[in-house]
Design a protein around this motif. Structure first.
Motif, PDB file in Angstrom:
ATOM      1  N   ILE A  33       7.136   8.476 -11.412  1.00  0.00           N
ATOM      2  CA  ILE A  33       6.916   9.235 -10.182  1.00  0.00           C
ATOM      3  C   ILE A  33       5.529   8.969  -9.621  1.00  0.00           C
ATOM      4  O   ILE A  33       5.347   8.779  -8.416  1.00  0.00           O
ATOM      5  N   ASP A  34       4.522   8.927 -10.493  1.00  0.00           N
ATOM      6  CA  ASP A  34       3.142   8.773 -10.033  1.00  0.00           C
ATOM      7  C   ASP A  34       2.774   7.332  -9.712  1.00  0.00           C
ATOM      8  O   ASP A  34       1.924   7.089  -8.857  1.00  0.00           O
ATOM      9  N   GLY A  35       3.392   6.384 -10.386  1.00  0.00           N
ATOM     10  CA  GLY A  35       2.960   5.005 -10.165  1.00  0.00           C
ATOM     11  C   GLY A  35       4.025   3.975 -10.435  1.00  0.00           C
ATOM     12  O   GLY A  35       3.722   2.836 -10.793  1.00  0.00           O
ATOM     13  N   GLY A  36       5.283   4.378 -10.278  1.00  0.00           N
ATOM     14  CA  GLY A  36       6.358   3.417 -10.491  1.00  0.00           C
ATOM     15  C   GLY A  36       6.740   2.702  -9.219  1.00  0.00           C
ATOM     16  O   GLY A  36       6.021   2.704  -8.219  1.00  0.00           O
ATOM     17  N   SER A  37       7.921   2.106  -9.247  1.00  0.00           N
ATOM     18  CA  SER A  37       8.398   1.389  -8.067  1.00  0.00           C
ATOM     19  C   SER A  37       8.726   2.384  -6.959  1.00  0.00           C
ATOM     20  O   SER A  37       9.284   3.447  -7.211  1.00  0.00           O
ATOM     21  N   PRO A  38       8.412   2.037  -5.704  1.00  0.00           N
ATOM     22  CA  PRO A  38       8.765   2.920  -4.591  1.00  0.00           C
ATOM     23  C   PRO A  38      10.218   2.799  -4.154  1.00  0.00           C
ATOM     24  O   PRO A  38      10.608   3.417  -3.159  1.00  0.00           O
ATOM     25  N   ASN A  39      11.012   2.017  -4.880  1.00  0.00           N
ATOM     26  CA  ASN A  39      12.422   1.893  -4.532  1.00  0.00           C
ATOM     27  C   ASN A  39      13.069   3.276  -4.456  1.00  0.00           C
ATOM     28  O   ASN A  39      12.894   4.110  -5.340  1.00  0.00           O
ATOM     29  N   TYR A  78      13.123   6.042  -7.531  1.00  0.00           N
ATOM     30  CA  TYR A  78      12.327   7.270  -7.379  1.00  0.00           C
ATOM     31  C   TYR A  78      13.220   8.507  -7.458  1.00  0.00           C
ATOM     32  O   TYR A  78      12.850   9.513  -8.072  1.00  0.00           O
ATOM     33  N   THR A  79      14.400   8.438  -6.858  1.00  0.00           N
ATOM     34  CA  THR A  79      15.352   9.551  -6.954  1.00  0.00           C
ATOM     35  C   THR A  79      15.732   9.821  -8.400  1.00  0.00           C
ATOM     36  O   THR A  79      15.785  10.975  -8.844  1.00  0.00           O
ATOM     37  N   GLN A  80      15.998   8.769  -9.157  1.00  0.00           N
ATOM     38  CA  GLN A  80      16.364   8.926 -10.569  1.00  0.00           C
ATOM     39  C   GLN A  80      15.215   9.526 -11.356  1.00  0.00           C
ATOM     40  O   GLN A  80      15.424  10.350 -12.261  1.00  0.00           O
ATOM     41  N   ALA A  81      13.983   9.134 -11.044  1.00  0.00           N
ATOM     42  CA  ALA A  81      12.820   9.699 -11.741  1.00  0.00           C
ATOM     43  C   ALA A  81      12.711  11.196 -11.477  1.00  0.00           C
ATOM     44  O   ALA A  81      12.420  11.983 -12.395  1.00  0.00           O
ATOM     45  N   LEU A  82      12.933  11.616 -10.241  1.00  0.00           N
ATOM     46  CA  LEU A  82      12.906  13.049  -9.927  1.00  0.00           C
ATOM     47  C   LEU A  82      14.011  13.785 -10.674  1.00  0.00           C
ATOM     48  O   LEU A  82      13.811  14.916 -11.160  1.00  0.00           O
ATOM     49  N   PRO A  90       0.816  -1.196   0.000  1.00  0.00           N
ATOM     50  CA  PRO A  90       0.000   0.000   0.000  1.00  0.00           C
ATOM     51  C   PRO A  90       0.856   1.254   0.000  1.00  0.00           C
ATOM     52  O   PRO A  90       1.961   1.279   0.537  1.00  0.00           O
ATOM     53  N   ALA A  91       0.322   2.319  -0.600  1.00  0.00           N
ATOM     54  CA  ALA A  91       1.083   3.559  -0.741  1.00  0.00           C
ATOM     55  C   ALA A  91       1.464   4.132   0.604  1.00  0.00           C
ATOM     56  O   ALA A  91       2.519   4.733   0.776  1.00  0.00           O
ATOM     57  N   THR A  92       0.624   3.954   1.618  1.00  0.00           N
ATOM     58  CA  THR A  92       0.916   4.533   2.933  1.00  0.00           C
ATOM     59  C   THR A  92       2.147   3.923   3.552  1.00  0.00           C
ATOM     60  O   THR A  92       2.794   4.537   4.395  1.00  0.00           O
ATOM     61  N   GLU A  93       2.498   2.711   3.131  1.00  0.00           N
ATOM     62  CA  GLU A  93       3.664   2.053   3.715  1.00  0.00           C
ATOM     63  C   GLU A  93       4.946   2.382   2.970  1.00  0.00           C
ATOM     64  O   GLU A  93       6.027   2.137   3.458  1.00  0.00           O
ATOM     65  N   THR A  94       4.825   2.933   1.770  1.00  0.00           N
ATOM     66  CA  THR A  94       6.014   3.173   0.967  1.00  0.00           C
ATOM     67  C   THR A  94       6.394   4.634   0.870  1.00  0.00           C
ATOM     68  O   THR A  94       7.520   4.945   0.537  1.00  0.00           O
ATOM     69  N   THR A  95       5.475   5.554   1.157  1.00  0.00           N
ATOM     70  CA  THR A  95       5.798   6.962   1.004  1.00  0.00           C
ATOM     71  C   THR A  95       6.906   7.405   1.932  1.00  0.00           C
ATOM     72  O   THR A  95       7.633   8.344   1.640  1.00  0.00           O
ATOM     73  N   ALA A  96       7.055   6.763   3.080  1.00  0.00           N
ATOM     74  CA  ALA A  96       8.082   7.175   4.037  1.00  0.00           C
ATOM     75  C   ALA A  96       9.471   6.791   3.581  1.00  0.00           C
ATOM     76  O   ALA A  96      10.453   7.294   4.114  1.00  0.00           O
ATOM     77  N   THR A  97       9.606   5.880   2.630  1.00  0.00           N
ATOM     78  CA  THR A  97      10.924   5.446   2.182  1.00  0.00           C
ATOM     79  C   THR A  97      11.244   5.974   0.793  1.00  0.00           C
ATOM     80  O   THR A  97      11.983   5.356   0.057  1.00  0.00           O
ATOM     81  N   LYS A  98      10.672   7.107   0.440  1.00  0.00           N
ATOM     82  CA  LYS A  98      10.977   7.729  -0.838  1.00  0.00           C
ATOM     83  C   LYS A  98      11.474   9.147  -0.600  1.00  0.00           C
ATOM     84  O   LYS A  98      11.064   9.805   0.352  1.00  0.00           O
ATOM     85  N   PRO A  99      12.361   9.655  -1.460  1.00  0.00           N
ATOM     86  CA  PRO A  99      12.792  11.043  -1.334  1.00  0.00           C
ATOM     87  C   PRO A  99      11.624  11.998  -1.521  1.00  0.00           C
ATOM     88  O   PRO A  99      10.581  11.639  -2.076  1.00  0.00           O
TER      89      PRO A  99
END
Length: 983
Positions: free
Chosen positions: A411-417, A421-425, A315-324
């Motif tokens: 960014i909107d729906g890729g891997s939360p790695n 995510y940093t590379q996408a930004l 779930p998104a709520t569990e992954t947002t904390a581990t993304k830049p």
């Protein structure tokens, strides 16, 4: 420093004994604690010099031997001492793990973060190299300076302030320089992969690509290809996809975008990834009232396996904390994201880049505002595509518009790695810097990424304090350790991305400020990083060349007055510094660029021990600027640079152009062949290759590795291999190859009329039996399409069009060029309609004349006469006679002033000949033919009054020319023609 508590990987002792390791791409997984523990095993301490005495390490402190050379030599000695097979394999397994652990820790401390929990110098370096004498810190700095200087390759210096450089030196010594882990028969695939990765990372640490490292990287890639991508391999689709993504990143870094895109497509096939760039209706701005088509990437990963399902379904709520942190746009006009219309609210079909009907079934029903999560590898594929496109055409507006949806999708729906995510930004930031509405977020996002990397790669409090004192600020709050992803997660997919080191990322931020005019901010960053070449280039770009020269000369020369270094007026005209800085070749070249000074380039070549290829390339360009250009010297300089870096595409192209000017055709063929081998999508190189081939002697055998070349070459090789009689020499071999090269060039650059014109000329130069008529027709059509709006009928090659008409008239029957098609009209009655067979050469020639040539004719009598021939071929004499009349009027209209007002005989005789042709070939011959649309069974001539029309034409010309030409030869001929008509 506390003792790490972790279990060592099971492969530490056995990887050289495991048969599965021969083809397994990445069988080793490390954590930060594991890496540290491996670096402290007894064998590691031995090979790193912890067991050596201070006297044995004296050469390292003195700089006579670099630490990399020392560790590599100790590794070779240790492996050589192990004579027993099992014991030797254990040693090599442990050395491989030590090298990988050092590489893991170096990447964590310079690319990904989080901060290392240990001090690398204490773990890696012997005490004698960091605690020697009264000032251990000075000793450590000296040893590290020697390490960094030893990383120079082909005159290219590594960044002079690389943090924890000893970790990279250990990895390079064990995985590359020692050369005892890869060449063994029992070497696992990961050993070669590790060597390739270390070399590629080394390449990224240099200012420019070097030929030595590039050759090593691609040699290893070729070996990995044979193991991992062969048909009999046991590698999984995920392993192949990982490798293809890694190879695509290498291609992109070296400028081979076409190869990168090919690998990315193959990787998508391996993972079963479906994606498409298309269009969906939506709103982009806050004030938009109606939906318009917006570019969007629709993407869906294949059904994940057990390993990936856990991540992709979190779930998104569990992954947002581990993304830049992603910076918000906060614009008063643009929305944060596109508001796509619901499918049921859009009955009309949107405009698409890829037509909606062509989309795969799995993508058609996807809601663009709520797309499924992508797997990490598939996210990397989209980012790789965006990087390859941006790299090939960074300043093309349409390309940027096409690139942004790829990054947005991740960014909107890729891997939360974390790293993906940093590379996408980062990719989005690069794209958005070109638009006024998004440039602010672009810079702020880049600043946030830089701050994140600096904060995440600080290894101790001392380095963090040093960063604050030097002006490095944190744009966003630093995340708590519990909110940050662990190192193993960040490094998991690092090699599938085109990542940057921390100092390269900061340098890119500085370059961004330069683009925005923030020169002071950019200079602060460059000066803090001690990137003096970039500081000088900043000043040179703002026309402050004296300041730029002073900065460069300060690094290379002693002050004119000793002890006067801080004087703003100091010119640094003293002797060269001893030793010169590691990046001296580049600095000398910058001086040469500012002053156009050949001596500086020659000095750069000399101090690099004749290894700095850029110096010779710059010297060659300066030779070409001379008046007159010194072509021979330029060719020699380019040849020297290519001896060092034989994979430099631009140098091969440049030397080929020089050889064309020198008329060294054979050498030019070789140069442009190498150019297109390196970049198969270089249209100019293909065109120049064709030009060179056309001048090569027909008796010289040629081999051109052209994609899709004729099969004759292959047949020749087969016959030679089988010992059969060689085929006869083909005098048109070079011309065929030139035509093939031009076809490639035209396909790649379809809007260049010069390429199409050259293709037209070459295709038309073959003997009649070998003439490629379809190529001629297509090329002539393209030339007219491109040049017709500007040049009109002059864009038509009359001689070639005449040849086409001759071929049409002599070799085809008009009725054979059509097929009959039955259709039903509104009343249900069946009607038969003739359709032109455009697949035939005759049909293509007819279509060319009807659709392109005839609408363009205005003043050319010759073109009207060709139309007349075609109309007679069709059995339409009435149209043919009209064309003859138009040809005659065109001559009279264009020659009236010269013939009847200025008394010029040449235009007068042209009018006479045109009149004779009209009367004899037009009226007398065609006028008496049966009309084509007469009622069946009736007799009706094309021009029953042809004699009257002929007399009128002749009398009109005689009347206009009486004052100047009565009694002349032309007058006499017209009188005779009048008598013929009357008779």
């Amino acid at each position: 420093m506390g003792e790490p508590t972790t279990e060592l990987p099971p492969t530490l002792e056995t990887i050289y004994n495991a048969d599965s390791a021969r083809t397994s791409y990445e069988p080793i997984r490390l954590t930060t604690a594991t890496a540290r523990h491996i670096l402290e095993i007894p064998l590691a301490r031995n090979v790193l010099g912890h067991d050596s005495s201070a006297d044995n390490l004296a050469t390292l402190r003195a700089g006579t031997v670099t630490y990399t050379e020392y560790v590599a030599e100790r590794a070779r000695q240790i492996v050589a001492e192990k004579t027993e097979d099992d014991e030797g394999r254990v040693v090599k397994s442990q050395l491989l793990h030590v090298g990988l652990a050092a590489l893991f820790a170096f990447l964590q401390s310079n690319v990904t973060g989080p901060p290392l929990p240990f001090t690398s110098a204490e773990v890696v370096l012997p005490p004698a190299l960091r605690e020697s004498g009264n000032d251990g810190a000075a000793t450590l700095r000296t040893v590290r300076d020697f390490m960094i200087r030893g990383l120079s390759v082909d005159g290219e210096a590594a960044y002079q302030l690389i943090p924890n450089v000893e970790l990279f030196c250990v990895a390079k010594a064990l995985l590359v320089d020692a050369d005892v882990l890869v060449n063994a028969a029992d070497a696992p695939l990961i050993a070669r992969t590790a060597r390739m990765r270390v070399n590629f990372l080394h390449q990224k640490m240099l200012a420019e690509v070097t030929g030595t490292l590039q050759q090593s990287i691609y040699d290893d890639l070729q070996e990995i290809d044979t193991i991992l991508l062969r048909t009999s391999t046991t590698a999984t689709g995920e392993e192949k996809a990982r490798y293809l993504l890694e190879r695509a990143a290498i291609h992109t870094h070296h400028g081979f975008e076409a190869k990168a895109r090919t690998d990315l497509e193959q990787a998508a096939a391996e993972t079963g990834f479906e994606y498409a760039l298309t269009g969906r209706l939506g709103k982009r701005t806050k004030f938009q009232e109606r939906d318009i088509s917006q570019l969007v990437v629709l993407a869906k990963s294949a059904e994940p396996n057990t390993a990936t399902k856990q991540e992709t379904t979190t779930p998104a709520t569990e992954t947002t904390a581990t993304k830049p942190k992603a910076v918000d746009l906060n614009d008063d006009t643009l929305l944060e994201t596109i508001a796509f219309a619901k499918k049921e609210d859009t009955p009309e079909k949107s405009m698409t880049v890829q037509d909606e009907s062509d989309l795969p079934e799995v993508l058609r029903s996807i809601d663009p505002s709520n797309q499924p999560k992508l797997s990490p590898l598939d996210s990397s594929i989209l980012l790789g595509i965006a990087s390859a496109i941006t790299n090939s055409s960074p300043d093309h507006g349409l390309t940027r518009e096409e690139t942004l949806p790829y990054a947005t999708r991740v960014i909107d729906g890729g891997s939360p790695n974390w790293q993906i995510y940093t590379q996408a930004l980062l990719v989005r930031s690069r794209i958005e810097r070109h638009r006024s509405r998004t440039v602010e977020r672009s810079v702020l996002q880049m600043q946030a990424l830089v701050d994140q990397v600096i904060a995440d790669t600080a290894t101790d409090e001392e380095e963090a304090a040093k960063g604050e004192q030097s002006g490095a600020t944190t744009f966003l709050p630093r995340p708590e350790r519990s909110e940050s992803a662990p190192a193993e997660e960040r490094l998991e997919y690092l090699w599938t991305l085109n990542f940057l080191t921390r100092w390269s990322l900061e340098a890119e931020l500085a370059a961004r400020w330069v683009d925005l005019g923030g020169l002071r901010t950019a200079l602060e960053i460059y000066e803090r990083l001690k990137m003096w070449p970039e500081v000088a280039l900043c000043y040179a770009a703002t026309q402050n060349e004296e300041k730029a020269k002073r900065i460069v000369r300060r690094q290379l020369y002693e002050p004119t007055t000793p002890g006067n270094e801080d004087d703003e007026n100091e010119k640094f005209q003293g002797p060269e510094r001893n030793p010169l800085p590691a990046d001296a070749p580049r600095l000398f070249c910058i001086l040469g660029d500012i002053d156009d000074d050949k001596a500086m380039y020659e000095r750069a070549w000399e101090v690099s021990n004749q290894r700095y290829a850029r110096a010779q390339r710059s010297l060659a360009r300066l030779y070409l600027k001379d008046k007159p250009p010194q072509m021979e010297k330029a060719e020699e300089a380019y040849a020297k640079s290519l001896k060092i870096n034989p994979l430099n595409h631009s140098a091969w192209f440049a030397i080929g152009c020089v050889q064309l000017n020198l008329e060294r055709w054979d050498a030019a063929v070789e140069s442009f062949t190498r150019t297109v081998q390196l970049d198969h999508e270089d249209a100019e190189a293909w065109s120049n290759l064709a030009a060179a081939l056309l001048h090569v002697s027909p008796s010289r055998p040629a081999e051109m590795p052209v994609e899709g070349a004729n099969e004759e070459g292959a047949t020749t090789q087969e016959n030679e291999d089988e010992g059969e009689e060689k085929p006869k020499h083909d005098p048109y071999k070079h011309k065929r190859d030139a035509l093939t090269a031009l076809q490639h060039a035209a396909r790649l650059k379809q809007t260049d009329h010069r390429i199409w014109d050259n293709l037209l000329t070459v295709a038309a130069s073959f003997p009649a039996a070998l003439t490629p008529y379809k190529e001629i027709v297509n090329a002539q059509r393209k030339v007219i399409e491109l040049q017709g709006p500007k040049k009109g009928e002059k864009s038509i090659d009359l001689s070639i069009l005449t040849m086409l008409v001759d071929h049409l008239v002599k070799n085809f029957h008009y009725e054979d060029l059509f097929i009959e098609s039955e259709e039903k009209d509104e009343n249900g009655e069946t009607t038969t309609r003739k359709i032109l067979r455009r697949g035939t050469v005759g049909g293509q020639i007819l279509a060319l004349i009807d659709e392109v040539v005839t609408p363009l004719i205005t003043h050319s009598a010759e073109l009207w006469l060709l139309v007349a021939r075609v109309e007679l071929f069709r059995g339409r004499p009435s149209k043919a006679l009209e064309a003859h009349e138009k040809a005659w009027r065109a001559v009279v209209a264009s020659k009236t002033q010269g013939a009847f007002q200025m008394g010029d005989e040449k235009p007068w005789m042209e009018i006479v000949r045109a009149t004779e042709r009209l009367v004899r070939e037009g009226y007398a011959r065609i006028g008496m033919m049966d009309k084509e649309d007469r009622p069946e069974g009736s007799e009706e001539m094309v021009a029953r009054d042809w004699r009257f029309k002929a007399r009128s034409a002749v009398r009109g010309i005689l009347g206009k020319g009486k004052d100047f030409w009565e009694g002349s030869e032309g007058w006499t001929r017209l009188k005779e023609l009048s008598s013929e008509v009357n008779g």
